[in-house]
Design a protein around this motif. Structure first.
Motif, short mmCIF file in Angstrom:
data_model
loop_
_atom_site.label_atom_id
_atom_site.label_comp_id
_atom_site.label_asym_id
_atom_site.label_seq_id
_atom_site.Cartn_x
_atom_site.Cartn_y
_atom_site.Cartn_z
N ALA A 4 0.83 -1.21 0.00
CA ALA A 4 0.00 0.00 0.00
C ALA A 4 0.87 1.26 0.00
N TRP A 5 1.92 1.26 0.80
CA TRP A 5 2.81 2.42 0.84
C TRP A 5 3.56 2.60 -0.47
N MET A 6 3.98 1.51 -1.08
CA MET A 6 4.70 1.61 -2.35
C MET A 6 3.77 2.11 -3.45
N THR A 7 2.53 1.65 -3.45
CA THR A 7 1.56 2.13 -4.42
C THR A 7 1.33 3.62 -4.23
N PHE A 8 1.17 4.04 -2.99
CA PHE A 8 0.98 5.46 -2.69
C PHE A 8 2.19 6.27 -3.15
N ALA A 9 3.39 5.79 -2.86
CA ALA A 9 4.60 6.51 -3.25
C ALA A 9 4.71 6.62 -4.77
N PHE A 10 4.37 5.56 -5.48
CA PHE A 10 4.43 5.58 -6.93
C PHE A 10 3.39 6.56 -7.49
N ASP A 11 2.18 6.52 -6.95
CA ASP A 11 1.14 7.46 -7.39
C ASP A 11 1.54 8.90 -7.11
N ALA A 12 2.16 9.13 -5.97
CA ALA A 12 2.61 10.49 -5.62
C ALA A 12 3.70 10.96 -6.58
N ALA A 13 4.59 10.07 -6.95
CA ALA A 13 5.65 10.43 -7.90
C ALA A 13 5.06 10.75 -9.27
N ARG A 14 4.11 9.95 -9.72
CA ARG A 14 3.46 10.23 -11.00
C ARG A 14 2.71 11.54 -10.96
N LEU A 15 2.03 11.80 -9.85
CA LEU A 15 1.32 13.08 -9.70
C LEU A 15 2.30 14.23 -9.78
N GLY A 16 3.44 14.11 -9.14
CA GLY A 16 4.45 15.17 -9.19
C GLY A 16 4.94 15.44 -10.60
N ALA A 17 5.21 14.38 -11.36
CA ALA A 17 5.68 14.54 -12.73
C ALA A 17 4.60 15.16 -13.61
N GLU A 18 3.38 14.68 -13.48
CA GLU A 18 2.28 15.22 -14.27
C GLU A 18 2.02 16.69 -13.93
N THR A 19 2.12 17.00 -12.66
CA THR A 19 1.89 18.37 -12.21
C THR A 19 2.93 19.31 -12.78
N GLN A 20 4.19 18.87 -12.82
CA GLN A 20 5.25 19.70 -13.38
C GLN A 20 4.99 20.04 -14.85
N SER A 21 4.48 19.08 -15.60
CA SER A 21 4.20 19.36 -17.02
C SER A 21 3.06 20.36 -17.15
N VAL A 22 2.05 20.26 -16.30
CA VAL A 22 0.94 21.22 -16.34
C VAL A 22 1.42 22.61 -15.92
N ILE A 23 2.30 22.67 -14.94
CA ILE A 23 2.84 23.97 -14.53
C ILE A 23 3.59 24.62 -15.69
N ALA A 24 4.40 23.84 -16.40
CA ALA A 24 5.14 24.39 -17.54
C ALA A 24 4.19 24.90 -18.62
N LEU A 25 3.15 24.12 -18.92
CA LEU A 25 2.17 24.54 -19.92
C LEU A 25 1.44 25.81 -19.49
N ARG A 26 1.10 25.88 -18.22
CA ARG A 26 0.41 27.07 -17.73
C ARG A 26 1.32 28.30 -17.74
N MET A 27 2.57 28.11 -17.42
CA MET A 27 3.50 29.25 -17.45
C MET A 27 3.65 29.78 -18.87
N MET A 28 3.66 28.88 -19.85
CA MET A 28 3.72 29.33 -21.24
C MET A 28 2.46 30.12 -21.61
N ARG A 29 1.32 29.63 -21.15
CA ARG A 29 0.06 30.33 -21.43
C ARG A 29 0.07 31.71 -20.77
N LEU A 30 0.54 31.78 -19.54
CA LEU A 30 0.59 33.07 -18.84
C LEU A 30 1.59 34.02 -19.49
N ALA A 31 2.69 33.48 -19.98
CA ALA A 31 3.73 34.32 -20.59
C ALA A 31 3.25 34.95 -21.90
N GLN A 32 2.26 34.33 -22.55
CA GLN A 32 1.72 34.89 -23.79
C GLN A 32 0.96 36.18 -23.53
#
Length: 85
Positions: A4-32
């Motif tokens: 259960a802890w390993m599943t949670f840790a893996f999900d948290a890591a995936r969420l972190g990676a996905e979130t970083q990509s959305v942040i980058a996309l949003r920063m580009m949108r804001l920079a426009q």
């Protein structure tokens, strides 16, 4: 319990990676700049408040942290899809 802890840790890591990509996309949108940037900034604020309220509501009725994370990942994926169109 370890699984259960390993599943949670893996999900948290995936969420972190996905979130970083959305942040980058949003920063580009804001920079426009312009009205698109203003709408994105407003949407970010609204989404943050709604996601927090939804997470607290889930936990308040006995929902698990994993359920909250799965739901939050669905929001992040939706944002990534919207921003890459």
């Amino acid at each position: 319990m370890f699984k259960a802890w390993m599943t949670f840790a893996f999900d948290a890591a995936r969420l972190g990676a996905e979130t970083q990509s959305v942040i980058a996309l949003r920063m580009m949108r804001l920079a426009q700049g312009g009205s698109g940037a203003q709408r994105e900034a407003q949407l970010m604020l609204t989404e943050k408040n709604l996601a927090f309220a939804e997470a607290m509501g889930t936990l308040a009725v006995g929902g698990s942290l994993q359920k909250v994370m799965r739901r939050y990942r669905s929001h992040v994926r939706a944002n990534r899809s919207r921003l890459t169109r």
